[in-house]
Design a protein around this motif. Structure first.
Motif, PDB file in Angstrom:
ATOM      1  N   ALA A 191       1.230   6.311   6.946  1.00 32.73           N
ATOM      2  CA  ALA A 191       1.674   7.488   7.739  1.00 32.73           C
ATOM      3  C   ALA A 191       1.908   8.729   7.050  1.00 32.73           C
ATOM      4  CB  ALA A 191       3.096   7.212   8.365  1.00 32.73           C
ATOM      5  N   VAL A 192       1.859   8.969   5.380  1.00 33.12           N
ATOM      6  CA  VAL A 192       1.851   9.886   4.957  1.00 33.12           C
ATOM      7  C   VAL A 192       0.666  10.541   4.876  1.00 33.12           C
ATOM      8  CG1 VAL A 192       2.802  10.862   2.884  1.00 33.12           C
ATOM      9  CG2 VAL A 192       4.036   8.821   3.777  1.00 33.12           C
ATOM     10  N   GLU A 193       0.437  11.994   5.049  1.00 32.26           N
ATOM     11  CA  GLU A 193      -0.857  12.521   4.770  1.00 32.26           C
ATOM     12  C   GLU A 193      -0.915  13.106   3.336  1.00 32.26           C
ATOM     13  OE1 GLU A 193      -3.444  13.202   6.602  1.00 32.26           O
ATOM     14  OE2 GLU A 193      -2.620  12.183   8.271  1.00 32.26           O
ATOM     15  N   ALA A 194      -2.005  12.564   2.517  1.00 34.41           N
ATOM     16  CA  ALA A 194      -1.942  13.079   1.116  1.00 34.41           C
ATOM     17  C   ALA A 194      -3.577  12.934   0.675  1.00 34.41           C
ATOM     18  CB  ALA A 194      -1.339  12.128   0.255  1.00 34.41           C
ATOM     19  N   ASP A 195      -4.104  13.778  -0.259  1.00 38.79           N
ATOM     20  CA  ASP A 195      -5.399  13.735  -0.651  1.00 38.79           C
ATOM     21  C   ASP A 195      -5.661  12.593  -1.549  1.00 38.79           C
ATOM     22  OD1 ASP A 195      -3.642  14.565  -2.526  1.00 38.79           O
ATOM     23  OD2 ASP A 195      -4.888  16.072  -3.722  1.00 38.79           O
ATOM     24  N   GLN A 196      -4.661  12.102  -2.059  1.00 36.25           N
ATOM     25  CA  GLN A 196      -4.870  10.750  -3.075  1.00 36.25           C
ATOM     26  C   GLN A 196      -3.517   9.581  -2.953  1.00 36.25           C
ATOM     27  OE1 GLN A 196      -7.293   9.931  -5.654  1.00 36.25           O
ATOM     28  NE2 GLN A 196      -6.393   8.096  -5.156  1.00 36.25           N
ATOM     29  N   LYS A 197      -3.872   8.682  -2.434  1.00 43.07           N
ATOM     30  CA  LYS A 197      -3.038   7.697  -2.602  1.00 43.07           C
ATOM     31  C   LYS A 197      -3.159   6.426  -3.629  1.00 43.07           C
ATOM     32  CE  LYS A 197      -2.020   8.446   2.374  1.00 43.07           C
ATOM     33  NZ  LYS A 197      -1.963   7.613   3.596  1.00 43.07           N
ATOM     34  N   TYR A 198      -2.113   5.717  -3.714  1.00 43.31           N
ATOM     35  CA  TYR A 198      -2.521   4.545  -4.899  1.00 43.31           C
ATOM     36  C   TYR A 198      -1.827   3.261  -4.346  1.00 43.31           C
ATOM     37  CZ  TYR A 198      -3.479   8.486  -8.184  1.00 43.31           C
ATOM     38  OH  TYR A 198      -3.937   9.448  -8.979  1.00 43.31           O
ATOM     39  N   VAL A 199      -2.666   2.145  -4.749  1.00 48.15           N
ATOM     40  CA  VAL A 199      -1.911   0.727  -4.458  1.00 48.15           C
ATOM     41  C   VAL A 199      -1.849   0.009  -6.027  1.00 48.15           C
ATOM     42  CG1 VAL A 199      -2.528   0.065  -2.152  1.00 48.15           C
ATOM     43  CG2 VAL A 199      -4.120  -0.136  -4.089  1.00 48.15           C
ATOM     44  N   ILE A 200      -0.734  -0.452  -6.156  1.00 52.47           N
ATOM     45  CA  ILE A 200      -0.490  -1.038  -7.555  1.00 52.47           C
ATOM     46  C   ILE A 200      -0.137  -2.730  -7.269  1.00 52.47           C
ATOM     47  CG2 ILE A 200       1.234  -1.222  -9.579  1.00 52.47           C
ATOM     48  CD1 ILE A 200       1.733   1.835  -9.155  1.00 52.47           C
ATOM     49  N   ILE A 201      -0.805  -3.477  -8.154  1.00 48.06           N
ATOM     50  CA  ILE A 201      -0.118  -4.938  -8.289  1.00 48.06           C
ATOM     51  C   ILE A 201       0.679  -4.794  -9.166  1.00 48.06           C
ATOM     52  CG2 ILE A 201      -0.845  -7.242  -9.164  1.00 48.06           C
ATOM     53  CD1 ILE A 201      -4.056  -6.182  -8.609  1.00 48.06           C
ATOM     54  N   ASN A 202       1.908  -5.483  -8.906  1.00 49.40           N
ATOM     55  CA  ASN A 202       3.124  -5.621  -9.841  1.00 49.40           C
ATOM     56  C   ASN A 202       2.955  -6.919 -10.434  1.00 49.40           C
ATOM     57  OD1 ASN A 202       5.415  -5.958 -11.120  1.00 49.40           O
ATOM     58  ND2 ASN A 202       6.787  -5.162  -9.238  1.00 49.40           N
ATOM     59  N   GLY A 203       2.412  -7.118 -11.791  1.00 48.60           N
ATOM     60  CA  GLY A 203       2.183  -8.388 -12.312  1.00 48.60           C
ATOM     61  C   GLY A 203       3.244  -8.257 -13.675  1.00 48.60           C
ATOM     62  N   ASP A 204       4.409  -7.662 -13.473  1.00 55.38           N
ATOM     63  CA  ASP A 204       5.281  -7.616 -14.492  1.00 55.38           C
ATOM     64  C   ASP A 204       6.547  -8.478 -14.417  1.00 55.38           C
ATOM     65  OD1 ASP A 204       6.212  -6.138 -16.880  1.00 55.38           O
ATOM     66  OD2 ASP A 204       7.816  -5.321 -15.890  1.00 55.38           O
ATOM     67  N   GLU A 205       5.751  -9.813 -14.367  1.00 58.02           N
ATOM     68  CA  GLU A 205       6.782 -10.977 -14.083  1.00 58.02           C
ATOM     69  C   GLU A 205       7.689 -11.074 -15.248  1.00 58.02           C
ATOM     70  OE1 GLU A 205       5.568 -14.936 -12.122  1.00 58.02           O
ATOM     71  OE2 GLU A 205       4.494 -14.827 -13.871  1.00 58.02           O
ATOM     72  N   GLY A 206       8.889 -10.299 -14.671  1.00 55.33           N
ATOM     73  CA  GLY A 206       9.822 -10.448 -16.070  1.00 55.33           C
ATOM     74  C   GLY A 206      10.726 -11.430 -15.975  1.00 55.33           C
ATOM     75  N   ASP A 207      11.127 -11.993 -14.776  1.00 51.26           N
ATOM     76  CA  ASP A 207      12.159 -13.049 -14.574  1.00 51.26           C
ATOM     77  C   ASP A 207      11.977 -14.210 -15.287  1.00 51.26           C
ATOM     78  OD1 ASP A 207      13.494 -11.733 -12.809  1.00 51.26           O
ATOM     79  OD2 ASP A 207      13.095 -12.838 -11.132  1.00 51.26           O
ATOM     80  N   PRO A 208      12.718 -14.715 -16.367  1.00 46.32           N
ATOM     81  CA  PRO A 208      12.756 -15.556 -17.090  1.00 46.32           C
ATOM     82  C   PRO A 208      12.677 -16.978 -16.191  1.00 46.32           C
ATOM     83  CG  PRO A 208      14.909 -15.117 -17.551  1.00 46.32           C
ATOM     84  CD  PRO A 208      14.198 -14.028 -16.653  1.00 46.32           C
ATOM     85  N   GLY A 209      11.818 -18.035 -16.515  1.00 39.39           N
ATOM     86  CA  GLY A 209      11.755 -18.854 -15.471  1.00 39.39           C
ATOM     87  C   GLY A 209      10.849 -18.901 -14.350  1.00 39.39           C
ATOM     88  N   ALA A 210      10.064 -17.749 -14.005  1.00 37.74           N
ATOM     89  CA  ALA A 210       9.096 -17.688 -13.036  1.00 37.74           C
ATOM     90  C   ALA A 210       7.748 -17.506 -13.618  1.00 37.74           C
ATOM     91  CB  ALA A 210       9.368 -16.501 -12.266  1.00 37.74           C
ATOM     92  N   PHE A 211       6.838 -18.122 -13.489  1.00 36.31           N
ATOM     93  CA  PHE A 211       5.277 -18.214 -13.747  1.00 36.31           C
ATOM     94  C   PHE A 211       4.284 -18.195 -12.760  1.00 36.31           C
ATOM     95  CE2 PHE A 211       7.155 -22.446 -14.849  1.00 36.31           C
ATOM     96  CZ  PHE A 211       5.961 -23.261 -14.231  1.00 36.31           C
ATOM     97  N   MET A 212       4.793 -17.913 -11.706  1.00 32.72           N
ATOM     98  CA  MET A 212       3.666 -18.006 -10.603  1.00 32.72           C
ATOM     99  C   MET A 212       2.521 -16.855 -10.708  1.00 32.72           C
ATOM    100  SD  MET A 212       6.709 -17.367  -9.493  1.00 32.72           S
ATOM    101  CE  MET A 212       7.351 -18.534  -8.981  1.00 32.72           C
ATOM    102  N   ASP A 213       3.117 -15.754 -10.998  1.00 37.56           N
ATOM    103  CA  ASP A 213       2.100 -14.613 -10.789  1.00 37.56           C
ATOM    104  C   ASP A 213       1.110 -14.721 -12.113  1.00 37.56           C
ATOM    105  OD1 ASP A 213       3.429 -13.487  -8.929  1.00 37.56           O
ATOM    106  OD2 ASP A 213       4.606 -11.884 -10.021  1.00 37.56           O
ATOM    107  N   ARG A 214       1.728 -15.160 -13.115  1.00 37.40           N
ATOM    108  CA  ARG A 214       0.730 -15.459 -14.489  1.00 37.40           C
ATOM    109  C   ARG A 214      -0.271 -16.629 -13.761  1.00 37.40           C
ATOM    110  NH1 ARG A 214       2.492 -17.728 -20.409  1.00 37.40           N
ATOM    111  NH2 ARG A 214       0.309 -17.899 -21.100  1.00 37.40           N
ATOM    112  N   SER A 215       0.131 -17.455 -13.171  1.00 35.33           N
ATOM    113  CA  SER A 215      -0.757 -18.465 -12.811  1.00 35.33           C
ATOM    114  C   SER A 215      -1.669 -18.350 -11.841  1.00 35.33           C
ATOM    115  CB  SER A 215      -0.040 -20.076 -12.271  1.00 35.33           C
ATOM    116  OG  SER A 215       0.655 -20.669 -13.192  1.00 35.33           O
ATOM    117  N   VAL A 216      -1.362 -17.542 -10.902  1.00 33.96           N
ATOM    118  CA  VAL A 216      -2.244 -16.938  -9.809  1.00 33.96           C
ATOM    119  C   VAL A 216      -3.317 -16.011 -10.646  1.00 33.96           C
ATOM    120  CG1 VAL A 216      -2.480 -15.458  -7.699  1.00 33.96           C
ATOM    121  CG2 VAL A 216      -0.528 -17.133  -7.735  1.00 33.96           C
ATOM    122  N   LEU A 217      -2.811 -15.083 -11.375  1.00 31.49           N
ATOM    123  CA  LEU A 217      -3.641 -13.975 -12.117  1.00 31.49           C
ATOM    124  C   LEU A 217      -4.722 -14.849 -12.752  1.00 31.49           C
ATOM    125  CD1 LEU A 217      -1.618 -11.273 -13.076  1.00 31.49           C
ATOM    126  CD2 LEU A 217      -3.286 -11.153 -11.425  1.00 31.49           C
TER     127      LEU A 217
END
Lengths: 146, 605
Positions: B192-218
């Motif tokens: 909905a926001v008008e802009a000349d440039q927009k960005y999309v970001i993958i958050n792969g900063d899986e910092g929670d100790p004990g979680a490793f799904m993002d690592r495995s999917v990547l």
């Protein structure tokens, strides 16, 4: 140094990738290198130091030949990684975060390397040691730096 | 696109069987590469290269069974392999067609499981985000295309942006990074926001100790994440994406880069994708700061600054990276997107509960038999996950609690084992779904010590910007440390609760707001353990060193001397073949004697 800075100059958000490459090259981030990066990017040295000291990935002192990283994530912790870290501190005679006087080992406590099913885990260089016990430490250290 | 996929599927099947080796981080650490090398050389020695293809695949999920190999089409599932075993599989199974029974995985009754399709670990799972892990080679874009990959991107480009957003909204997909915000709504804000440039970001900063799904999917299916991001980019009108991945995950970064290069080569990234859309993607390495999992901190980090969060609003969808509208989606969220486009939103929303649609990947770790990665529909109970899929608690110990959601989450006690795993139920129980780490704890875990452990984590990782988080968590840690050392008072427990409230109400970002959760949830369910430390000065789980002593039982001690030889402070003495004793004044309670004793003669009291 100049070449690394030049390659990233003009790209958006260049500082962290530059520091990453400089560290890969030198093994750590000495003061002179941070000053050179600041000059190259025409930013205050404080900005460079601020970033370098914020992120745990950047090292501000030279590491030992082998970096011993003890995972202190939750899974490793409930399976006894504290005991392993304590034993390593006694064996190497240093605290986590320090390097032995002969520069053979530096000992680090790290937050979850994502190998929770192998807990407790120690990473040395690129090797991951699974299901560690204090009994396996001597052999592991010998194999890393004979 | 479908023609390309069709063409790939029509290729003549010349190979008799496909051998897949799990190349997830856990299997690699257990020696998967050595097993692969042994298999390869045996296959070539027997001239089987033309009939058998051998390749790496992403994390199969049965991480404690590694290294594992799956032989298709039968789906024969070999586990815990050594290089010599691998050679036997080649000579017996691949050459002569005889399954090597002794290397098969076993079920709870020690009966061999003939194939992966019948394995109890997978029976209750529904793999959507993990659909390609253990099925395709993550380093081959052709295989991803052969299973329908990039067809969803092609399909989306025939739709309008609003249609894509509506489809994702209809699916009920919510962010898998922790907060559970509806993905479609996030996209709609940015669109909905008008802009000349927009960005999309993958958050792969899986910092929670004990979680490793993002690592495995990547590591195991990087193309699905790239495709999901490109779809998000199209939906909001962004042409540039960033993948922010932890530096601690070198293999994930490597495979993602390979996938990006392949996608560029195939014209699936870059200018004129399907002749309609420009989109490109660049990897930025996270430099080891837990707080960078927070959206605004992550963007500052990409901009090259210290990763310090800023107040919201403005939300990133309005003013994000370099002040432009930006959406940030978690790795697992994005991996679901192509499957949703392919099968339709109502297919996806048919899984799960009323408010938590679809499936969720959980990382099972800690004191549990089957550690690994699982994906189940929301609403599956904790009991099913821990006891049916996870196989229960090892060594005959008793289940005590599950820590869900990492440092922002809480501990769920045994009395709540029948809780359905969904966003609302977990929140009500004082935990969160979070990124999906489930750490199982048995009777040997001290809950006060666990709370202290998490506070230590938060104190380490607090960015230091706002006072409640920086100073408040530090004070909480001091109090918890005092309690674990047996010097706590009842007043300290009240202080903890007061501090927790203040920190939650006044911190700037979610890291601070949720930091007291591990303390609050353990106080809620395990108050008696706190009281034991404070009033009786005992640690019921016998973990807190200041509150326990080590002793040798004379009638069990055989005098083998192993404890004395390994005691770092020489506190143990005794003649050979005579019962040993510990000098309590010299004992540092490191527990080395207990670990080494083979006769259960050393006890904690």
């Amino acid at each position: 140094m100049e070449e690394i800075v030049a390659r990233h100059r003009g790209r958006p958000g260049p500082l962290i990738p530059i520091l990453d490459e400089v560290q890969t090259e030198l093994g750590w981030l000495p003061r002179w290198a941070m000053i050179a990066v600041a000059r190259g990017l025409d930013v205050p040295v404080a900005d460079v130091y601020g970033v370098a000291s914020f992120y745990s990935f950047f090292r501000l002192s030279p590491p030992g030949r082998t970096r011993v990283q003890v995972c202190m994530g939750t899974a490793c912790y409930v399976r006894g990684s504290q005991q392993i870290l304590d034993a390593l501190e006694r064996k190497l005679g240093i605290k986590a975060g320090d390097t032995t006087a002969d520069r053979r080992f530096s000992l680090e406590s790290v937050r979850c390397v994502g190998a929770c099913s192998l807990a407790p885990v120690i990473v040395t260089g690129e090797d991951c040691h699974a299901k560690m016990t204090t009994a396996k430490l001597d052999k592991m250290l010998d194999a890393c730096d004979p | 696109m479908s023609e390309v996929a069709q063409e790939k599927q029509d290729l003549p099947a010349i190979e008799r069987c496909h051998v897949l080796i799990c190349a997830g981080a856990a299997c690699v650490a257990s020696g998967a590469m050595e097993v692969e090398a042994a298999m390869k050389s045996k296959i070539s020695a027997l001239n089987l290269e033309a009939e058998v293809s051998l390749f790496d695949t992403g994390c199969v999920g049965t991480c404690d069974l590694g290294p594992v190999v799956i032989v298709y089409p039968e789906g024969t599932f070999y586990v815990k392999l050594k290089p010599a075993d691998a050679e036997e599989i080649v000579t017996e199974h691949l050459l002569k067609g005889r399954v090597v029974q002794r290397l098969l995985s076993k079920d709870a009754d020690h009966v061999e499981v003939p194939s992966i399709f019948e394995h109890p670990f997978f029976a209750k799972q529904k793999r959507i985000a993990l659909r390609n892990l253990g099925v395709i080679n993550p380093e081959s874009i052709d295989e991803y295309i052969a299973v329908g990959g990039y067809a969803s991107l092609g399909k989306v480009l025939e739709m309008t942006q609003d249609e894509v957003i509506k489809l994702v909204l209809d699916s009920g997909l919510r962010g898998r990074g922790g907060a559970g915000f509806p993905t479609g709504r996030k996209w709609a804000f940015a669109k909905a926001v008008e802009a000349d440039q927009k960005y999309v970001i993958i958050n792969g900063d899986e910092g929670d100790p004990g979680a490793f799904m993002d690592r495995s999917v990547l590591e195991g299916d990087p193309h699905s994440v790239i495709e999901g991001l490109a779809i998000a980019g199209y939906a909001i009108g962004a042409t540039q994406g960033y993948a922010y991945v932890r530096a601690e995950y070198p293999l994930a970064i490597k495979r993602l880069q390979i996938a990006i290069d392949q996608a560029r080569e195939y014209g699936l990234l870059g200018k004129g994708i399907f002749g309609k859309f420009d989109f490109d993607l660049e990897i930025r390495k996270g430099a080891g700061a837990f707080v960078c999992g927070e959206e605004t901190a992550l963007m500052r980090s990409i901009e090259g600054m210290r990763g310090q969060p800023r107040p919201k609003p403005p939300f990133p969808a309005v003013s994000g990276l370099w002040g432009k509208p930006t959406i940030i989606n978690n790795v697992e969220t994005l991996a679901n997107v192509p499957a949703i486009i392919q099968n339709g939103p109502f297919w996806y929303s048919s899984f799960g509960t009323e408010t938590s649609k679809g499936t969720k990947v959980f990382a099972l770790a800690g004191n549990i038999n089957n550690t690994g990665l699982i994906e189940v529909p929301f609403g599956t109970t904790l009991r099913e996950v821990v006891f049916e899929i996870g196989g229960g608690i090892p060594n005959g110990k008793e289940f005590k609690a599950v820590q869900a959601g990492g440092p922002s989450g809480g501990c769920i006690p045994a009395s709540l084992l029948d809780i359905p795993l969904d966003y609302e139920s977990l929140q009500k129980a004082g935990a969160i779904v979070g990124s999906g780490g489930l750490i199982v704890m048995d009777s040997d875990t001290c809950m006060v010590d666990v709370a202290r452990f998490f506070l230590e984590f938060t104190v380490d990782e607090s960015c230091g910007q706002c006072t409640p988080c920086r100073e408040g968590t530090k004070r909480m840690l001091e109090i918890l440390t005092k309690i674990t050392k047996g010097r706590g008072t009842l007043e300290d427990i009240t202080k903890l609760e007061t501090l927790a409230k203040a920190i939650t109400q006044t911190s700037l970002c979610q890291l601070g707001i949720t930091a007291p959760n591990p303390v609050l949830s353990t106080l809620r369910y395990f108050r008696d353990e706190y009281l034991a430390h404070v009033v009786d000065k005992t640690c019921p789980a016998k973990v807190c060193r200041e509150l326990i002593t080590f002793d040798i039982l004379p009638d069990k001690c055989t005098g083998c001397t192993i404890c004395a030889r390994n005691c770092p402070t020489h506190a143990i003495s005794g003649e050979r073949k005579q019962a040993h004793v510990i000098d309590q004044s010299a004992c540092i309670k490191c527990g080395e004697c207990l670990v080494r004793c083979k006769f259960d003669a050393v006890v904690k009291v």
